[in-house]
Scaffold this motif. Sequence first.
Motif, PDB file in Angstrom:
ATOM      1  N   UNK A   1       1.162  24.865  -5.639  1.00 45.31           N
ATOM      2  CA  UNK A   1      -0.137  24.348  -5.199  1.00 45.31           C
ATOM      3  C   UNK A   1      -0.874  25.376  -4.345  1.00 45.31           C
ATOM      4  N   UNK A   2      -0.110  26.171  -3.599  1.00 45.06           N
ATOM      5  CA  UNK A   2      -0.737  27.235  -2.803  1.00 45.06           C
ATOM      6  C   UNK A   2      -1.452  28.237  -3.705  1.00 45.06           C
ATOM      7  N   UNK A   3      -0.875  28.503  -4.877  1.00 44.56           N
ATOM      8  CA  UNK A   3      -1.513  29.416  -5.826  1.00 44.56           C
ATOM      9  C   UNK A   3      -2.819  28.843  -6.365  1.00 44.56           C
ATOM     10  N   UNK A   4      -2.964  27.520  -6.284  1.00 45.71           N
ATOM     11  CA  UNK A   4      -4.183  26.874  -6.745  1.00 45.71           C
ATOM     12  C   UNK A   4      -5.237  26.803  -5.640  1.00 45.71           C
ATOM     13  N   UNK A   5      -4.878  27.335  -4.462  1.00 42.83           N
ATOM     14  CA  UNK A   5      -5.838  27.373  -3.371  1.00 42.83           C
ATOM     15  C   UNK A   5      -5.608  26.367  -2.274  1.00 42.83           C
ATOM     16  N   UNK A   6      -4.510  25.609  -2.346  1.00 41.51           N
ATOM     17  CA  UNK A   6      -4.227  24.616  -1.321  1.00 41.51           C
ATOM     18  C   UNK A   6      -3.479  25.236  -0.141  1.00 41.51           C
ATOM     19  N   UNK A   7      -3.725  24.714   1.038  1.00 42.91           N
ATOM     20  CA  UNK A   7      -2.953  25.091   2.216  1.00 42.91           C
ATOM     21  C   UNK A   7      -1.778  24.127   2.325  1.00 42.91           C
ATOM     22  N   UNK A   8      -0.585  24.653   2.512  1.00 40.21           N
ATOM     23  CA  UNK A   8       0.600  23.822   2.647  1.00 40.21           C
ATOM     24  C   UNK A   8       1.167  23.962   4.053  1.00 40.21           C
ATOM     25  N   UNK A   9       1.346  22.845   4.719  1.00 38.09           N
ATOM     26  CA  UNK A   9       1.949  22.818   6.052  1.00 38.09           C
ATOM     27  C   UNK A   9       3.359  22.267   5.915  1.00 38.09           C
ATOM     28  N   UNK A  10       4.346  23.030   6.385  1.00 38.99           N
ATOM     29  CA  UNK A  10       5.746  22.626   6.298  1.00 38.99           C
ATOM     30  C   UNK A  10       6.255  22.311   7.696  1.00 38.99           C
ATOM     31  N   UNK A  11       6.372  21.018   7.986  1.00 38.16           N
ATOM     32  CA  UNK A  11       6.781  20.576   9.321  1.00 38.16           C
ATOM     33  C   UNK A  11       8.262  20.845   9.536  1.00 38.16           C
ATOM     34  N   UNK A  12       8.593  21.414  10.677  1.00 39.66           N
ATOM     35  CA  UNK A  12       9.999  21.584  11.035  1.00 39.66           C
ATOM     36  C   UNK A  12      10.503  20.294  11.674  1.00 39.66           C
ATOM     37  N   UNK A  13      11.559  19.696  11.138  1.00 43.58           N
ATOM     38  CA  UNK A  13      12.056  18.427  11.676  1.00 43.58           C
ATOM     39  C   UNK A  13      12.791  18.622  12.992  1.00 43.58           C
TER      40      UNK A  13
ATOM     41  N   UNK B   1      -5.903  17.714  -9.975  1.00 39.68           N
ATOM     42  CA  UNK B   1      -6.983  16.716  -9.972  1.00 39.68           C
ATOM     43  C   UNK B   1      -8.019  17.006  -8.894  1.00 39.68           C
ATOM     44  N   UNK B   2      -7.566  17.435  -7.720  1.00 37.83           N
ATOM     45  CA  UNK B   2      -8.467  17.604  -6.585  1.00 37.83           C
ATOM     46  C   UNK B   2      -8.749  19.072  -6.254  1.00 37.83           C
ATOM     47  N   UNK B   3      -8.373  19.971  -7.159  1.00 37.30           N
ATOM     48  CA  UNK B   3      -8.596  21.399  -6.923  1.00 37.30           C
ATOM     49  C   UNK B   3     -10.082  21.680  -6.705  1.00 37.30           C
ATOM     50  N   UNK B   4     -10.386  22.426  -5.635  1.00 36.31           N
ATOM     51  CA  UNK B   4     -11.763  22.759  -5.313  1.00 36.31           C
ATOM     52  C   UNK B   4     -12.472  21.737  -4.462  1.00 36.31           C
ATOM     53  N   UNK B   5     -11.782  20.641  -4.120  1.00 35.00           N
ATOM     54  CA  UNK B   5     -12.388  19.599  -3.307  1.00 35.00           C
ATOM     55  C   UNK B   5     -12.253  19.877  -1.819  1.00 35.00           C
ATOM     56  N   UNK B   6     -12.840  19.003  -1.004  1.00 34.90           N
ATOM     57  CA  UNK B   6     -12.788  19.177   0.451  1.00 34.90           C
ATOM     58  C   UNK B   6     -11.385  18.938   0.998  1.00 34.90           C
ATOM     59  N   UNK B   7     -10.653  18.057   0.370  1.00 34.65           N
ATOM     60  CA  UNK B   7      -9.266  17.806   0.815  1.00 34.65           C
ATOM     61  C   UNK B   7      -8.362  18.813   0.114  1.00 34.65           C
ATOM     62  N   UNK B   8      -7.978  19.840   0.844  1.00 39.47           N
ATOM     63  CA  UNK B   8      -7.213  20.942   0.243  1.00 39.47           C
ATOM     64  C   UNK B   8      -5.969  21.295   1.059  1.00 39.47           C
ATOM     65  N   UNK B   9      -5.414  20.303   1.770  1.00 32.84           N
ATOM     66  CA  UNK B   9      -4.209  20.520   2.574  1.00 32.84           C
ATOM     67  C   UNK B   9      -3.112  19.565   2.115  1.00 32.84           C
ATOM     68  N   UNK B  10      -1.918  20.099   1.925  1.00 35.29           N
ATOM     69  CA  UNK B  10      -0.730  19.299   1.591  1.00 35.29           C
ATOM     70  C   UNK B  10       0.280  19.477   2.725  1.00 35.29           C
TER      71      UNK B  10
END
Length: 388
Positions: free
Chosen positions: A115-127, A89-98
């Motif tokens: 989602x990374x393949x669609x151009x999104x940046x994914x941040x995986x927090x270490x607990x 839905x939001x591909x190509x938009x300004x909000x591109x971080x998950x």
Amino acid sequence: MKFPVYLDYAATSPADPRVAEKMMTCLTLDGVFGNAASKSHSYGWQAAEAVDIARNQVADFIGADSREIVFTSGATESDNLAVIGLAWKFQGGERNVIITSAIEHKAILDSCAFAEKLGFQVIRIKPDREGRVTPEMLREHLNERTLLVTLMHANNEIGTVQDIKALADTAHEYGALFHSDCAQSAGKIKIDVREQAADYLSFSGHKLYGPKGIGAFYIRNTAPRPEAVVHGGGHERGLRSGTLATHQIAGLGLAYEIAGQCFDEENARIRDLRERLRHGLCSLSGVLVNGSLRERLPGNLNLTFRGVNGEQFLLALTKIAVSTGSACTSASVNPSYVLKALGLSDEEAHASIRFSLGRFTTEEEIDFTVDYVKAEYLKLKAKGSFWK
């Protein structure tokens, strides 16, 4: 007792007999077997009514409006709908971080990888060491580019429960959407969407004494609608196409209604049994608990048995049904990525076992398990350490 003693409720639970009976009434000619999309005759009307009843049962269970509930094939599909549906839905938009965590279920981690393949940046927090992600940890990664935060309510391996109310509120401070996988927490931890401001939630049937192959997706009426992941027919208001499985939906609805009715009493009993198991096994030297003791699912106990080869130990425990981690990754010989993220070594992760208790677990089974596991552990440990 029935052997092996079943202590793998986190993998799946047996259907409650009342649920199984309800499902049977939706399968045969003299029951409610019709297609809920058939609007021209009573068979379809009856099926549609059964679906509506179940939708209300699920909605009531979490304090939602029935129009906010979408039926899916399970929590995995719901997770895909949340992550991939929003990414499309939001591909190509300004909000591109998950933003997610390193210990999420594979349904989330693999969806995020897509989602990374669609151009999104994914941040995986270490607990932290107990598997918690705090609002402060989340805030370090949030900014105006964040589209979605997806953090599970309770971890399927270590049982640690996250404060999704605080985490959702933190995400909303930055205008981000919030999703949580509640497959493990539903029926064990209170969920009320009137107080917990999550935008999307994923639910499963078979984790709560309902049928496999059915789940639900909660979408807050003020939240953006994800793009559909399954197409064809426009069922479920266009969010999830496919003929509605009336028998599974009816079973899911009843399972959630029953869980709400016995919530306090059942979870108190299961928590007492878990503590009985924990005290019995942790009396042994070399046995350690993984995850939080305070913020934990009532029926989950993940233990590391130091000084033994984990694979040999598990194979020796033929009289109980337990697991070394998620059922979705049990075929892998690799150590649990969840336990590794908590800081355990490969050897410690391999030597860890998840015990998960449920509605039909008895005190007799717990006492047997304590004595049995103790004996097998000491027997194997006496042969010498198998750790490198």
